[in-house]
Design a protein around this motif. Sequence first.
Motif, PDB file in Angstrom:
ATOM      1  N   THR A 198       0.269 -83.956   8.985  1.00 28.53           N
ATOM      2  CA  THR A 198      -0.921 -83.274   8.493  1.00 28.53           C
ATOM      3  C   THR A 198      -0.663 -82.779   7.082  1.00 28.53           C
ATOM      4  N   GLU A 199      -1.731 -82.309   6.417  1.00 27.58           N
ATOM      5  CA  GLU A 199      -1.587 -81.768   5.077  1.00 27.58           C
ATOM      6  C   GLU A 199      -0.648 -80.577   5.098  1.00 27.58           C
ATOM      7  N   PHE A 200       0.261 -80.497   4.113  1.00 27.21           N
ATOM      8  CA  PHE A 200       1.230 -79.417   4.069  1.00 27.21           C
ATOM      9  C   PHE A 200       0.537 -78.085   3.808  1.00 27.21           C
ATOM     10  N   THR A 201       0.928 -77.082   4.603  1.00 27.52           N
ATOM     11  CA  THR A 201       0.431 -75.730   4.421  1.00 27.52           C
ATOM     12  C   THR A 201       1.626 -74.794   4.317  1.00 27.52           C
ATOM     13  N   ALA A 202       1.702 -74.059   3.225  1.00 25.87           N
ATOM     14  CA  ALA A 202       2.832 -73.152   3.023  1.00 25.87           C
ATOM     15  C   ALA A 202       2.784 -72.011   4.029  1.00 25.87           C
ATOM     16  N   ASP A 203       3.927 -71.637   4.563  1.00 26.40           N
ATOM     17  CA  ASP A 203       4.045 -70.542   5.525  1.00 26.40           C
ATOM     18  C   ASP A 203       5.162 -69.620   5.046  1.00 26.40           C
ATOM     19  N   THR A 204       4.806 -68.388   4.721  1.00 32.02           N
ATOM     20  CA  THR A 204       5.796 -67.445   4.191  1.00 32.02           C
ATOM     21  C   THR A 204       6.226 -66.406   5.219  1.00 32.02           C
ATOM     22  N   THR A 205       5.837 -66.594   6.481  1.00 34.82           N
ATOM     23  CA  THR A 205       6.287 -65.663   7.516  1.00 34.82           C
ATOM     24  C   THR A 205       7.777 -65.857   7.769  1.00 34.82           C
ATOM     25  N   PRO A 206       8.493 -64.815   8.204  1.00 30.54           N
ATOM     26  CA  PRO A 206       9.934 -64.951   8.483  1.00 30.54           C
ATOM     27  C   PRO A 206      10.200 -66.032   9.523  1.00 30.54           C
ATOM     28  N   VAL A 226      16.574 -71.319   0.631  1.00 28.35           N
ATOM     29  CA  VAL A 226      15.351 -71.590   1.383  1.00 28.35           C
ATOM     30  C   VAL A 226      14.337 -72.365   0.554  1.00 28.35           C
ATOM     31  N   GLY A 227      13.816 -73.468   1.123  1.00 32.18           N
ATOM     32  CA  GLY A 227      12.691 -74.191   0.556  1.00 32.18           C
ATOM     33  C   GLY A 227      11.440 -73.908   1.362  1.00 32.18           C
ATOM     34  N   ASP A 228      10.317 -74.560   1.023  1.00 30.80           N
ATOM     35  CA  ASP A 228       9.096 -74.306   1.784  1.00 30.80           C
ATOM     36  C   ASP A 228       8.976 -75.186   3.028  1.00 30.80           C
ATOM     37  N   ASP A 229       9.790 -76.241   3.122  1.00 29.75           N
ATOM     38  CA  ASP A 229       9.834 -77.036   4.356  1.00 29.75           C
ATOM     39  C   ASP A 229      11.277 -77.438   4.669  1.00 29.75           C
ATOM     40  N   SER A 230      12.222 -76.599   4.242  1.00 29.10           N
ATOM     41  CA  SER A 230      13.642 -76.894   4.448  1.00 29.10           C
ATOM     42  C   SER A 230      14.468 -75.652   4.170  1.00 29.10           C
ATOM     43  N   TRP A 248      30.098 -70.737  19.477  1.00 25.94           N
ATOM     44  CA  TRP A 248      29.750 -69.712  18.499  1.00 25.94           C
ATOM     45  C   TRP A 248      28.228 -69.677  18.412  1.00 25.94           C
ATOM     46  N   ALA A 249      27.621 -68.564  18.797  1.00 28.01           N
ATOM     47  CA  ALA A 249      26.159 -68.450  18.843  1.00 28.01           C
ATOM     48  C   ALA A 249      25.675 -67.418  17.825  1.00 28.01           C
ATOM     49  N   PHE A 250      24.611 -67.765  17.109  1.00 26.66           N
ATOM     50  CA  PHE A 250      24.062 -66.900  16.067  1.00 26.66           C
ATOM     51  C   PHE A 250      22.542 -66.834  16.193  1.00 26.66           C
ATOM     52  N   ASP A 251      22.014 -65.664  15.958  1.00 23.59           N
ATOM     53  CA  ASP A 251      20.572 -65.466  15.858  1.00 23.59           C
ATOM     54  C   ASP A 251      20.307 -64.611  14.627  1.00 23.59           C
ATOM     55  N   PHE A 252      19.504 -65.111  13.712  1.00 21.22           N
ATOM     56  CA  PHE A 252      19.244 -64.388  12.475  1.00 21.22           C
ATOM     57  C   PHE A 252      17.860 -64.748  11.949  1.00 21.22           C
ATOM     58  N   THR A 253      17.414 -63.996  10.952  1.00 19.21           N
ATOM     59  CA  THR A 253      16.082 -64.171  10.372  1.00 19.21           C
ATOM     60  C   THR A 253      16.198 -64.622   8.924  1.00 19.21           C
ATOM     61  N   ILE A 254      15.378 -65.601   8.552  1.00 19.78           N
ATOM     62  CA  ILE A 254      15.311 -66.083   7.176  1.00 19.78           C
ATOM     63  C   ILE A 254      14.002 -65.606   6.549  1.00 19.78           C
ATOM     64  N   ASP A 255      14.106 -64.972   5.408  1.00 22.89           N
ATOM     65  CA  ASP A 255      12.941 -64.517   4.648  1.00 22.89           C
ATOM     66  C   ASP A 255      12.379 -65.688   3.844  1.00 22.89           C
ATOM     67  N   ARG A 256      11.083 -65.969   4.015  1.00 24.59           N
ATOM     68  CA  ARG A 256      10.452 -67.073   3.284  1.00 24.59           C
ATOM     69  C   ARG A 256       9.370 -66.582   2.330  1.00 24.59           C
ATOM     70  N   SER A 257       9.488 -65.343   1.911  1.00 27.93           N
ATOM     71  CA  SER A 257       8.446 -64.741   1.071  1.00 27.93           C
ATOM     72  C   SER A 257       8.508 -65.179  -0.384  1.00 27.93           C
ATOM     73  N   SER A 315      18.021 -67.914  -2.632  1.00 28.56           N
ATOM     74  CA  SER A 315      19.110 -67.670  -1.669  1.00 28.56           C
ATOM     75  C   SER A 315      19.107 -66.234  -1.155  1.00 28.56           C
ATOM     76  N   GLN A 316      19.709 -66.054  -0.008  1.00 25.37           N
ATOM     77  CA  GLN A 316      19.846 -64.727   0.593  1.00 25.37           C
ATOM     78  C   GLN A 316      21.087 -64.693   1.481  1.00 25.37           C
ATOM     79  N   ASP A 317      21.681 -63.520   1.600  1.00 24.84           N
ATOM     80  CA  ASP A 317      22.869 -63.346   2.434  1.00 24.84           C
ATOM     81  C   ASP A 317      22.483 -63.265   3.903  1.00 24.84           C
ATOM     82  N   ILE A 318      23.329 -63.841   4.754  1.00 27.50           N
ATOM     83  CA  ILE A 318      23.191 -63.698   6.204  1.00 27.50           C
ATOM     84  C   ILE A 318      24.353 -62.855   6.731  1.00 27.50           C
ATOM     85  N   GLY A 319      25.585 -63.300   6.492  1.00 26.76           N
ATOM     86  CA  GLY A 319      26.770 -62.514   6.803  1.00 26.76           C
ATOM     87  C   GLY A 319      27.031 -62.249   8.263  1.00 26.76           C
ATOM     88  N   GLN A 320      26.639 -63.164   9.155  1.00 28.07           N
ATOM     89  CA  GLN A 320      26.950 -63.017  10.586  1.00 28.07           C
ATOM     90  C   GLN A 320      28.261 -63.724  10.905  1.00 28.07           C
TER      91      GLN A 320
END
Length: 335
Positions: free
Chosen positions: A182-190, A112-116, A217-226, A91-96
């Motif tokens: 396709t075969e699942f490929t992990a992606d850790t980019t934001p 955060v999951g790897d495909d969800s 209500w509109a929001f734009d934020f980044t999720i860390d998947r590292s 988990s991670q804070d967003i706070g918007q």
Amino acid sequence: MNRNDLYQSFHAIDDDILERSEQRACAGGRAVRRRLWVGLTAALLGLLLMGAGAVAVIYGDSIQNWFGHYFGVVTGQEMSRGQSALIEHLSQDIGQRRTVQGTTVTVDSVTVGDDSFYLLLRVEGVRLSKRHSYHFDALTLEVSPDPLAGERGIGSQGIAFKGLDGDGAALFLVEYAYAAGTEFTADTTPLEVHLLLEDFMRGPQTKKRKTITAGVWAFDFTIDRSQPPEIIALPDTEVTGMDLHAREDIAVLLTHMELTNTGIRFRYDTQGGAIDLKAQFSVLLKSGADISYSEGSSVPMSDQTTMNCSYHWEIPVELEEVAAVQIGSTTIPVP
């Protein structure tokens, strides 16, 4: 009436009583499936099991606290230290926060999951009542990079009302998930997320509903998947499916099975579309509790006969505490 009787009875409740997922067609012609959630049913069940004289208090300080509460509702147990540590890790804070005409919506935090992923939303600034359910008239959720760009696949997103917290704020859980052919490929980019909510409403999504606050209500934020979830490979396993031509049960072999903290992935051969897999999925914990899935998707691969499937648990689970995976009547021990 026992716990199971109560659970089954909620599935028979009229749709006007249960909150339903917001749905919106995606652009681009890619196959997209939206799914209703059983989360509110389980939450209502939990309130009943507390007894008529009890006052239910849901604390929404963070998504970690929410999952701690919901774990108790689903399992009847307190979350272990290991389970709590897992939720904290993912988990991670967003706070918007955005306010429209006095109604404030906060994107509080994300798991955060790897495909969800799961988002916890809080709505406050307006008087709310435990006698009513609440929803938004429309929801738009877009992610970049799009995990399905240029691929055949299914994306699913939903929002479910989860009751009021101890401060009287309305809580909502948004879930996003996808499955590709396709075969699942992990992606850790934001992951860049655009979330749009329109018109805060009271009551069921019928003619009886009432607009509390009109607006966007509109929001734009980044999720860390590292820090992706842990993965455990499971052996190929036969489960029971349905032969659609003969209309009888048939053994179906599941392959490429991967159990993660947030779900399970696998493949199976549909034999040209003649085989359908009809099963319930859950994880059995060493404590004796079990956690079911919240949604799942199946996508045909390039051979048009192999289905690539991904199902997600309603609560992320610590794999060291999992004894087995249950698929229909088949139990798969977890090493």
